[in-house]
Design a protein around this motif. Structure first.
Motif, short mmCIF file in Angstrom:
data_model
loop_
_atom_site.label_atom_id
_atom_site.label_comp_id
_atom_site.label_asym_id
_atom_site.label_seq_id
_atom_site.Cartn_x
_atom_site.Cartn_y
_atom_site.Cartn_z
N THR A 291 0.86 -1.11 0.02
CA THR A 291 0.06 -0.07 0.08
C THR A 291 0.91 1.15 -0.14
OG1 THR A 291 -1.73 -1.12 1.06
CG2 THR A 291 -1.74 1.22 1.21
N VAL A 292 0.61 2.14 -0.91
CA VAL A 292 1.42 3.23 -1.01
C VAL A 292 0.71 4.66 -0.92
CG1 VAL A 292 3.37 2.31 -2.32
CG2 VAL A 292 1.50 3.39 -3.65
N GLU A 293 1.21 5.75 -0.55
CA GLU A 293 0.55 7.08 -0.46
C GLU A 293 0.88 7.64 -1.95
OE1 GLU A 293 1.56 9.07 2.93
OE2 GLU A 293 0.61 7.52 4.34
N LEU A 294 -0.10 8.26 -2.40
CA LEU A 294 0.06 9.29 -3.63
C LEU A 294 -0.40 10.50 -3.21
CD1 LEU A 294 -1.17 6.47 -4.83
CD2 LEU A 294 -0.39 7.37 -7.08
N SER A 295 0.50 11.68 -3.89
CA SER A 295 -0.01 13.08 -3.75
C SER A 295 -0.17 13.73 -4.81
CB SER A 295 1.11 13.71 -2.62
OG SER A 295 1.30 13.01 -1.35
N LEU A 296 -1.40 14.31 -5.00
CA LEU A 296 -1.51 14.65 -6.43
C LEU A 296 -1.27 16.44 -6.23
CD1 LEU A 296 -5.10 13.43 -7.16
CD2 LEU A 296 -2.93 12.59 -7.75
N PRO A 297 -1.05 17.06 -7.28
CA PRO A 297 -0.54 18.44 -7.49
C PRO A 297 -1.32 19.46 -6.66
CG PRO A 297 -0.13 17.39 -9.72
CD PRO A 297 -0.88 16.56 -8.87
N ASP A 298 -2.79 19.12 -6.58
CA ASP A 298 -3.79 19.75 -6.03
C ASP A 298 -3.72 19.62 -4.53
OD1 ASP A 298 -5.00 17.64 -5.73
OD2 ASP A 298 -6.83 18.17 -6.72
N GLY A 299 -2.77 18.77 -3.93
CA GLY A 299 -3.00 18.38 -2.45
C GLY A 299 -3.47 17.29 -2.12
N GLN A 300 -4.26 16.83 -2.90
CA GLN A 300 -5.14 15.38 -2.64
C GLN A 300 -4.49 14.23 -2.33
OE1 GLN A 300 -7.90 14.36 -5.51
NE2 GLN A 300 -8.80 12.80 -4.42
N VAL B 261 0.77 13.72 -13.08
CA VAL B 261 1.95 13.27 -12.33
C VAL B 261 1.82 13.30 -10.75
CG1 VAL B 261 4.24 13.44 -12.04
CG2 VAL B 261 3.39 13.76 -14.33
N ALA B 262 1.64 12.30 -10.16
CA ALA B 262 1.75 12.21 -8.64
C ALA B 262 3.00 11.83 -8.13
CB ALA B 262 0.59 11.36 -8.21
N LYS B 263 3.35 12.48 -6.87
CA LYS B 263 4.27 11.86 -6.07
C LYS B 263 3.95 10.52 -5.05
CE LYS B 263 6.68 15.52 -7.24
NZ LYS B 263 8.05 15.23 -8.06
N VAL B 264 4.77 9.64 -5.27
CA VAL B 264 4.52 8.69 -4.57
C VAL B 264 5.67 8.28 -3.54
CG1 VAL B 264 4.39 5.87 -4.64
CG2 VAL B 264 3.53 7.27 -6.56
N LYS B 265 5.31 8.04 -2.25
CA LYS B 265 6.29 7.87 -1.21
C LYS B 265 6.20 6.46 -0.88
CE LYS B 265 5.97 10.81 2.31
NZ LYS B 265 5.45 11.34 3.55
N LEU B 266 7.78 5.85 -1.10
CA LEU B 266 8.00 4.46 -0.81
C LEU B 266 8.84 4.30 0.40
CD1 LEU B 266 9.00 2.89 -4.22
CD2 LEU B 266 6.54 2.79 -3.05
N LEU B 267 8.37 3.63 1.24
CA LEU B 267 8.99 3.10 2.75
C LEU B 267 10.46 2.33 2.35
CD1 LEU B 267 9.30 3.45 5.85
CD2 LEU B 267 7.96 1.11 5.80
N LYS B 268 11.49 2.81 2.77
CA LYS B 268 12.82 2.18 2.43
C LYS B 268 12.97 1.25 3.79
CE LYS B 268 16.20 4.02 0.34
NZ LYS B 268 17.45 5.08 0.12
N SER B 269 13.13 1.93 4.96
CA SER B 269 13.11 1.17 6.41
C SER B 269 12.67 1.88 7.59
CB SER B 269 14.62 0.97 6.55
OG SER B 269 15.35 2.18 6.72
N GLY B 270 12.12 1.44 8.48
CA GLY B 270 11.64 2.24 9.71
C GLY B 270 12.00 1.58 10.87
N LYS B 271 11.43 2.40 11.90
CA LYS B 271 11.53 1.80 13.37
C LYS B 271 10.65 2.58 13.98
CE LYS B 271 16.75 1.11 13.44
NZ LYS B 271 17.87 1.42 14.08
N THR B 272 10.15 1.72 15.48
CA THR B 272 8.80 2.09 15.92
C THR B 272 9.53 2.88 17.27
OG1 THR B 272 8.93 -0.15 16.91
CG2 THR B 272 7.21 0.63 14.87
#
Length: 306
Positions: free
Chosen positions: A172-181, A218-229
């Motif tokens: 599951t990924v997050e997409l950011s549209l140019p209008d902020g959606q 064109v949307a911006k997609v944020k991909l997770l490389k690594s993370g810690k809690t």
């Protein structure tokens, strides 16, 4: 004691008092120290991400073609219109019918020949290309319009091949549209080819959105490389480094007025937070976040916040 002697004594006493007050003021200023602000380490979630571009496309497009030579009597669609499968798009009168007119019907009234052929939509979607209007002459097989199947709408992500190991943790990924959606999408299977120049592989992202999104957006997609809690975090301004960025340190309060230099090892980093791997910091520690630049080890400081 005469008047002159009294005046001389008062003058000497005043000069001595002024001479003694200068060092006292300097000592007071020195004891005050550099004004700084401090913060306690925090524990929380930190993630290392990468932002890539994804383009909106319709994967399935259907061509609407003329089925005979003739004239378009009507064109019942507009560019951008949504149509459904079987909907009438064009009425085509064949060249023969146009030339013969109503002659055949006069010869045989029961024949009811019109020579008009209905052209319907082969699928549902949006009219994204429209080449002809009513009154135009067309030839058999010519493309009249293009229907983009709305059910085939996706975003296509151009993923650098070296990022392929991160795909399993980004279903599951997050997409950011140019209008902020902000949209959420499901990362699908890759297309079986790699661009020879950019060495990127295309991945399909399926989304569900109530509104129509234009193709080629064109949307911006944020991909997770690594993370810690449970990472120990400090504001980015608290971590200092040398010119070659080979050594990192913080300035930590040892008592109420003294800050000492403490070398640290960094972990993950975001735009405003840095993970500290070592040494072990607690929420009781006070770390300088402003006024720390250029301070020597064991610097005298004055905390201007609590």
């Amino acid at each position: 004691m005469n008047v002159n002697s009294l005046l001389g004594l008062l003058l000497v006493t005043g000069l001595a008092a002024c001479h003694n007050s200068v060092p006292a003021a300097e000592e007071t200023a020195a004891a005050t120290g550099t004004p700084v602000t401090v913060a306690a380490p925090d524990t929380g979630v930190i993630a290392d991400t990468v932002v890539l571009n994804a383009t909106a496309v319709f994967l399935l497009k259907t061509n609407v073609k003329a089925v005979a030579n003739g004239y378009l009597q009507s064109a019942d669609i507009k560019l951008g219109q949504h149509v459904t499968r079987g909907q009438l798009l064009f009425s085509l009168k064949t060249k023969e019918a146009q030339n013969l007119g109503n002659t055949i019907n006069k010869l045989d009234p029961d024949f009811h020949f019109t020579g008009v052929i209905p052209i319907t939509a082969p699928g549902s979607g949006y009219i994204t290309q429209l080449a002809y209007q009513a009154g135009n002459y067309v030839q058999d097989g010519e493309q009249l319009a293009v229907i983009s199947d709305d059910k085939s709408f996706v975003f296509v992500l151009n993923l650098p091949y070296e990022y392929k190991p991160y795909v399993p943790v980004n279903n599951t990924v997050e997409l950011s549209l140019p209008d902020g959606q902000q949209l959420r999408g499901q990362l699908g299977a890759p297309l079986p080819s790699v661009d020879s120049v950019s060495q990127t592989q295309r991945y399909v992202i399926h989304i569900s959105s109530p509104q129509q999104i234009p193709e080629n957006l064109v949307a911006k997609v944020k991909l997770l490389k690594s993370g810690k809690t449970d990472a120990v975090l400090l504001p980015k301004a608290a971590v200092l480094t040398n010119e070659s960025q080979t050594e990192y340190w913080i300035m930590k309060m040892m008592d109420s007025t003294t800050a000492v230099k403490v070398p640290v090892q960094k972990g993950l980093e975001t735009a405003d937070k840095v993970e500290i791997l070592s040494p072990v910091l607690t929420k009781q520690d006070r770390v300088l976040i402003n006024g720390n630049y250029g301070l020597p080890d064991t610097a005298t400081v004055t905390i201007v916040n609590n």
